[in-house]
Scaffold this active site. Structure first.
Site, mmCIF file in Angstrom:
data_model
loop_
_atom_site.group_PDB
_atom_site.id
_atom_site.type_symbol
_atom_site.label_atom_id
_atom_site.label_comp_id
_atom_site.label_asym_id
_atom_site.label_seq_id
_atom_site.Cartn_x
_atom_site.Cartn_y
_atom_site.Cartn_z
ATOM 1 N N ARG A 121 -20.245 -14.264 -6.924
ATOM 2 C CA ARG A 121 -20.942 -14.969 -8.006
ATOM 3 C C ARG A 121 -20.360 -16.361 -8.241
ATOM 4 O O ARG A 121 -21.042 -17.238 -8.756
ATOM 5 C CB ARG A 121 -20.810 -14.186 -9.320
ATOM 6 C CG ARG A 121 -21.520 -12.864 -9.318
ATOM 7 C CD ARG A 121 -21.468 -12.259 -10.670
ATOM 8 N NE ARG A 121 -22.054 -13.222 -11.612
ATOM 9 C CZ ARG A 121 -22.263 -12.976 -12.885
ATOM 10 N NH1 ARG A 121 -21.953 -11.807 -13.382
ATOM 11 N NH2 ARG A 121 -22.785 -13.887 -13.669
ATOM 12 N N ILE B 118 -24.521 -13.856 -28.798
ATOM 13 C CA ILE B 118 -25.333 -15.068 -28.600
ATOM 14 C C ILE B 118 -25.802 -15.628 -29.948
ATOM 15 O O ILE B 118 -26.734 -16.408 -30.019
ATOM 16 C CB ILE B 118 -26.546 -14.820 -27.663
ATOM 17 C CG1 ILE B 118 -27.360 -13.618 -28.141
ATOM 18 C CG2 ILE B 118 -26.123 -14.657 -26.232
ATOM 19 C CD1 ILE B 118 -28.725 -13.530 -27.478
ATOM 20 N N CYS C 113 -20.797 -11.105 -16.468
ATOM 21 C CA CYS C 113 -19.567 -10.327 -16.452
ATOM 22 C C CYS C 113 -19.300 -9.767 -17.837
ATOM 23 O O CYS C 113 -19.482 -10.444 -18.845
ATOM 24 C CB CYS C 113 -18.393 -11.215 -16.011
ATOM 25 S SG CYS C 113 -18.438 -11.613 -14.265
ATOM 26 N N ARG D 242 -19.964 -10.384 -25.870
ATOM 27 C CA ARG D 242 -20.390 -11.755 -25.577
ATOM 28 C C ARG D 242 -21.634 -12.011 -26.413
ATOM 29 O O ARG D 242 -22.759 -11.901 -25.942
ATOM 30 C CB ARG D 242 -20.631 -11.939 -24.076
ATOM 31 C CG ARG D 242 -19.368 -11.830 -23.275
ATOM 32 C CD ARG D 242 -19.592 -12.180 -21.829
ATOM 33 N NE ARG D 242 -19.528 -13.613 -21.585
ATOM 34 C CZ ARG D 242 -19.570 -14.149 -20.364
ATOM 35 N NH1 ARG D 242 -19.681 -13.374 -19.308
ATOM 36 N NH2 ARG D 242 -19.492 -15.446 -20.202
ATOM 37 N N ASP E 158 -10.754 -18.441 -17.800
ATOM 38 C CA ASP E 158 -11.167 -18.086 -16.438
ATOM 39 C C ASP E 158 -10.005 -18.113 -15.446
ATOM 40 O O ASP E 158 -10.201 -17.798 -14.263
ATOM 41 C CB ASP E 158 -12.299 -19.019 -15.968
ATOM 42 C CG ASP E 158 -13.627 -18.680 -16.634
ATOM 43 O OD1 ASP E 158 -13.726 -17.619 -17.269
ATOM 44 O OD2 ASP E 158 -14.573 -19.491 -16.518
ATOM 45 N N ARG F 186 -25.276 -14.241 -17.495
ATOM 46 C CA ARG F 186 -25.243 -14.708 -18.885
ATOM 47 C C ARG F 186 -25.908 -16.080 -19.039
ATOM 48 O O ARG F 186 -26.518 -16.360 -20.061
ATOM 49 C CB ARG F 186 -23.777 -14.767 -19.317
ATOM 50 C CG ARG F 186 -23.576 -15.477 -20.616
ATOM 51 C CD ARG F 186 -22.745 -14.712 -21.572
ATOM 52 N NE ARG F 186 -22.501 -15.511 -22.748
ATOM 53 C CZ ARG F 186 -22.683 -15.090 -23.965
ATOM 54 N NH1 ARG F 186 -23.085 -13.861 -24.175
ATOM 55 N NH2 ARG F 186 -22.434 -15.861 -24.994
ATOM 56 N N LYS G 73 -19.414 -23.903 -10.511
ATOM 57 C CA LYS G 73 -20.417 -22.923 -10.984
ATOM 58 C C LYS G 73 -20.820 -23.217 -12.421
ATOM 59 O O LYS G 73 -21.993 -23.255 -12.753
ATOM 60 C CB LYS G 73 -19.807 -21.524 -10.872
ATOM 61 C CG LYS G 73 -20.439 -20.454 -11.734
ATOM 62 C CD LYS G 73 -19.660 -19.160 -11.583
ATOM 63 C CE LYS G 73 -19.954 -18.119 -12.628
ATOM 64 N NZ LYS G 73 -19.585 -18.455 -13.989
ATOM 65 N N ASN G 74 -19.841 -23.417 -13.289
ATOM 66 C CA ASN G 74 -20.163 -23.557 -14.708
ATOM 67 C C ASN G 74 -20.777 -24.915 -15.048
ATOM 68 O O ASN G 74 -21.210 -25.127 -16.173
ATOM 69 C CB ASN G 74 -18.917 -23.303 -15.573
ATOM 70 C CG ASN G 74 -18.523 -21.843 -15.551
ATOM 71 O OD1 ASN G 74 -19.254 -21.003 -15.025
ATOM 72 N ND2 ASN G 74 -17.365 -21.526 -16.111
HETATM 73 C C1 UD1 Z 1 -18.622 -20.022 -20.369
HETATM 74 C C2 UD1 Z 1 -18.330 -19.902 -18.892
HETATM 75 C C3 UD1 Z 1 -17.317 -18.803 -18.647
HETATM 76 C C4 UD1 Z 1 -16.067 -19.047 -19.481
HETATM 77 C C5 UD1 Z 1 -16.417 -19.283 -20.943
HETATM 78 C C6 UD1 Z 1 -15.233 -19.692 -21.782
HETATM 79 C C7 UD1 Z 1 -20.429 -20.593 -17.929
HETATM 80 C C8 UD1 Z 1 -21.643 -20.220 -17.136
HETATM 81 N N1 UD1 Z 1 -19.575 -19.597 -18.203
HETATM 82 O O1 UD1 Z 1 -19.170 -18.790 -20.783
HETATM 83 O O2 UD1 Z 1 -16.987 -18.805 -17.259
HETATM 84 O O3 UD1 Z 1 -15.236 -17.909 -19.399
HETATM 85 O O4 UD1 Z 1 -17.408 -20.317 -21.062
HETATM 86 O O5 UD1 Z 1 -14.633 -20.834 -21.276
HETATM 87 O O6 UD1 Z 1 -20.223 -21.735 -18.248
HETATM 88 N N2 UD1 Z 1 -19.425 -16.432 -28.762
HETATM 89 C C9 UD1 Z 1 -19.968 -15.964 -29.926
HETATM 90 N N3 UD1 Z 1 -21.279 -16.253 -30.191
HETATM 91 C C10 UD1 Z 1 -22.053 -17.001 -29.348
HETATM 92 C C11 UD1 Z 1 -21.464 -17.500 -28.150
HETATM 93 C C12 UD1 Z 1 -20.153 -17.193 -27.875
HETATM 94 O O7 UD1 Z 1 -19.312 -15.283 -30.705
HETATM 95 O O8 UD1 Z 1 -23.228 -17.228 -29.648
HETATM 96 C C13 UD1 Z 1 -18.020 -16.094 -28.409
HETATM 97 C C14 UD1 Z 1 -17.950 -15.177 -27.174
HETATM 98 O O9 UD1 Z 1 -18.139 -13.826 -27.522
HETATM 99 C C15 UD1 Z 1 -16.573 -15.472 -26.656
HETATM 100 C C16 UD1 Z 1 -16.358 -16.942 -27.013
HETATM 101 O O10 UD1 Z 1 -17.334 -17.268 -28.002
HETATM 102 O O11 UD1 Z 1 -15.612 -14.697 -27.322
HETATM 103 C C17 UD1 Z 1 -16.496 -17.886 -25.836
HETATM 104 O O12 UD1 Z 1 -17.791 -17.794 -25.312
HETATM 105 P P1 UD1 Z 1 -18.543 -19.047 -24.676
HETATM 106 O O13 UD1 Z 1 -17.704 -20.265 -24.797
HETATM 107 O O14 UD1 Z 1 -19.917 -19.080 -25.242
HETATM 108 O O15 UD1 Z 1 -18.621 -18.629 -23.162
HETATM 109 P P2 UD1 Z 1 -19.872 -18.673 -22.202
HETATM 110 O O16 UD1 Z 1 -20.662 -19.903 -22.459
HETATM 111 O O17 UD1 Z 1 -20.562 -17.359 -22.191
#
Ligand code: UD1
Length: 421
Positions: free
Chosen positions: A400, A123, A116, A121, A306, A92, A22-23
Site C-alpha cells: 500500500r 471522521i 489501516c 480513526r 508513521d 481511509r 503516498k500521503n
Molecule cells: C494521515 C496519514 C497517515 C498518518 C496520519 C498522522 C494520509 C493518507 N495518511 O492519516 O499515514 O499516520 O495522517 O500523521 O495522509 N481524528 C479525529 N477526528 C477526525 C480525524 C482525525 O479524531 O475527524 C484523529 C484520529 O483518530 C487520529 C488523529 O486524529 O487519532 C490523527 O488523524 P489524522 O491526522 O486525521 O490522520 P489521517 O489523515 O487519517
C-alpha cells in the site's frame, strides 16, 4: 497472498532513490476532481493506494493513463457523485473525495472509509468542518450521503490538527463562496504539497505549513496542470532505520533532508552519523545502537507516528532501555506481538500507548504477519537485522505504501524476495 522471505544479517550498503510520497499523492488525486482540464502528476508512486485512487477517479468519470511514474488525468463529460463501496472501504483517504465531490457536483455519497486499523480513526472533524461550510451530511448504514446548494467560506477551528480533515477542508474551500480559515491546521509537508497543487489550479491559499490556513474560494480555473509529488519521507525514514539496524552505510537520493529532520535527529541520538546535501542523505550506523530514554510521536514537525513501528523495531536491539509513546493514534501496537515472536522484550503500559523496550543484542528469526502498512515495514527491518531466515506475511499491506521495497533493499545488498503463497 504474498510474503517476503528474508535472509537477515547483511549490512546494507549503497545508494537508493526515493519515490513520491503516498500521503501527498492521495489527497492530490482527490483534488484532481476540481480540475475540468488535464492534470499531469509526476513522481507518482506505483503503490496499491494509488491504483485504488485511480479506480475511484475512473468510476466517477475521469480518464486516467499511468505510465511509469507519470499520471495523466482528463475530466470526462460529467462527474458522478457516488464512489463505489469496494474502493471507499479499502482506504481511509477515500474520505478526501467527500470535500472534492461536494465542491464540484454539490453531492457526494460514499461508504465509511477503510484503511489501516490504527485505533479509532474518527471522521468527525471532516464532517463538522464540511457542515460548517454548508453541507448537509447524513449517515445511514455505514454510508455517508452529502449535499449542498453551494459551499460557503467560514472559520473552522479543528480540535486536533488532523492531516486528512485539513486537506478535505482545503479542497472543499477552493470552490466555496468567500474566505475559509482553518485554525489549528495540520502542518505536514504533504499538506503543503496539496496547497502547491491547488495553487497551480489557480486557488488562492495562504499559510499552508502553519497553524492557520486561509483559502479564498472560487478562484480556481480549468487548466492544464503539471505537478511533481514530493519525496516520501516515511519510505526514506524506513530505509534509514534499516541501515541503522544492519550497521550499514547508505545514501538516499531524491529526498528533502529538512522534512526528514524529525526522524534523523533521533537516529543521531541512537549514535548514527548523518550527512545531508540538498537532495541526498547519507547515514553511517554505529556497531551498537544507543537506546532513546524517551520518544513520543507528535504531529509535524514532531516525530511522525508513521515511523513509530520502525523505531520500536530498532530499539529492541539497542544497548539499553527505551520508552516510546504513541500519542497521535490511540492503538498503534500491532507490531508489538510480532516483534515479541522474535524474542523482543517490549512491555505495553495499561493504556497500550507507551512501549517499554529492553534492548537486547539480537532477535531470533521467525514467521511474522504484517497487520498494517508500517507494522509490515517494521517487521521487514527486524528480519533484515536478524541472522537467519524470516518470513513476513501479508505483503499486501506493505504494498500500500512501498513501491517495491524488495527491489530497493536488494539494491542495498539485502537478501529479500517477494513470493506468492
Ligand atoms: C494521515 C496519514 C497517515 C498518518 C496520519 C498522522 C494520509 C493518507 N495518511 O492519516 O499515514 O499516520 O495522517 O500523521 O495522509 N481524528 C479525529 N477526528 C477526525 C480525524 C482525525 O479524531 O475527524 C484523529 C484520529 O483518530 C487520529 C488523529 O486524529 O487519532 C490523527 O488523524 P489524522 O491526522 O486525521 O490522520 P489521517 O489523515 O487519517
Amino acid at each position: 497472498m504474498r510474503q517476503y522471505r528474508i535472509q537477515g544479517g547483511q549490512r546494507l550498503l549503497g545508494e537508493v532513490k526515493i519515490g513520491g510520497a503516498k500521503n501527498a499523492v492521495l489527497p492530490i488525486l482527490a483534488a484532481v476532481c476540481l480540475n475540468q482540464g488535464e492534470t499531469i502528476i509526476t513522481n507518482c508512486p506505483r503503490i496499491s493506494d494509488t491504483f485504488d485512487s485511480i479506480e475511484i477517479l475512473k468510476s466517477i468519470g475521469f480518464r486516467v493513463a499511468f505510465t511509469e511514474n507519470t499520471l495523466k488525468i482528463t475530466a470526462g463529460d460529467g462527474i458522478k457523485h457516488e464512489i463505489p463501496d469496494e474502493y471507499a472501504i479499502k482506504m481511509r483517504s477515500s474520505i478526501l473525495f467527500l470535500g472534492a465531490l461536494l465542491a464540484t457536483t454539490g453531492r457526494a455519497s460514499l461508504a465509511l472509509p477503510g484503511g489501516c486499523k490504527l485505533g479509532d480513526r474518527a471522521i468527525n472533524l471532516h464532517i463538522e468542518g464540511l457542515q460548517a461550510m454548508g453541507a448537509e451530511i447524513i449517515q445511514q448504514n455505514d454510508k455517508l450521503y452529502c449535499k449542498t446548494d453551494g459551499l460557503k467560506g467560514t472559520k473552522i477551528a479543528l480540535d486536533f490538527p488532523s492531516v486528512g480533515a485539513t486537506e478535505n477542508l482545503m479542497i472543499a474551500a477552493v470552490n466555496a463562496r468567500g474566505e475559509t480559515t482553518i485554525k489549528n491546521a495540520a502542518r505536514e509537508p504533504e499538506v503543503q504539497d496539496l496547497a502547491r497543487f491547488l495553487k497551480a489550479l489557480g486557488a488562492k491559499i495562504q499559510g499552508a505549513g502553519t497553524k492557520t490556513i486561509k483559502i479564498l474560494g472560487q478562484n480556481a480555473t480549468t487548466t492544464k496542470v503539471t505537478h511533481k509529488i514530493i519525496p516520501d519521507r516515511i519510505v526514506a525514514g524506513t530505509y534509514l532505520v534499516a541501515a541503522a539496524m544492519t550497521k550499514g552505510e547508505i545514501t538516499l537520493q531524491n529526498v528533502d533532508p529538512f522534512d526528514l529532520t524529525p526522524v534523523t535527529s533521533y537516529l543521531k541520538e541512537m549514535g548514527c552519523t548523518l550527512h545531508a546535501n540538498p537532495s541526498t542523505v547519507t547515514i553511517t550506523a554505529p556497531t551498537l545502537l544507543k537506546p532513546i530514554p524517551f520518544l513520543a510521536t507528535k504531529v509535524h514537525p514532531g516525530f511522525p507516528t508513521d515511523m513509530q513501528a520502525q523505531f520500536a523495531a530498532a530499539l529492541t536491539i539497542a544497548d539499553g532501555n527505551s520508552q516510546l509513546t504513541e500519542s497521535v493514534f490511540n492503538c498503534r501496537t500491532s507490531h508489538v506481538k510480532e516483534l515479541r515472536k522474535m524474542g523482543a522484550k517490549i512491555t505495553l503500559t495499561a493504556d497500550k500507548c507507551t512501549f517499554l523496550i529492553e534492548g537486547r543484542p539480537k532477535l531470533n528469526p521467525a514467521t511474522l504477519a504484517a497487520h498494517d502498512l508500517r507494522c509490515g515495514a517494521a517487521l521487514i527491518l527486524a528480519a533484515l537485522a536478524t541472522p537467519g531466515e524470516s518470513l513476513v506475511q501479508n505483503a499486501n499491506y506493505v504494498q500500500r505504501g512501498y513501491e517495491s521495497i524488495e527491489s530497493d533493499l536488494t539494491q542495498l545488498g539485502a537478501t529479500i524476495t517477494l513470493e506468492k503463497i
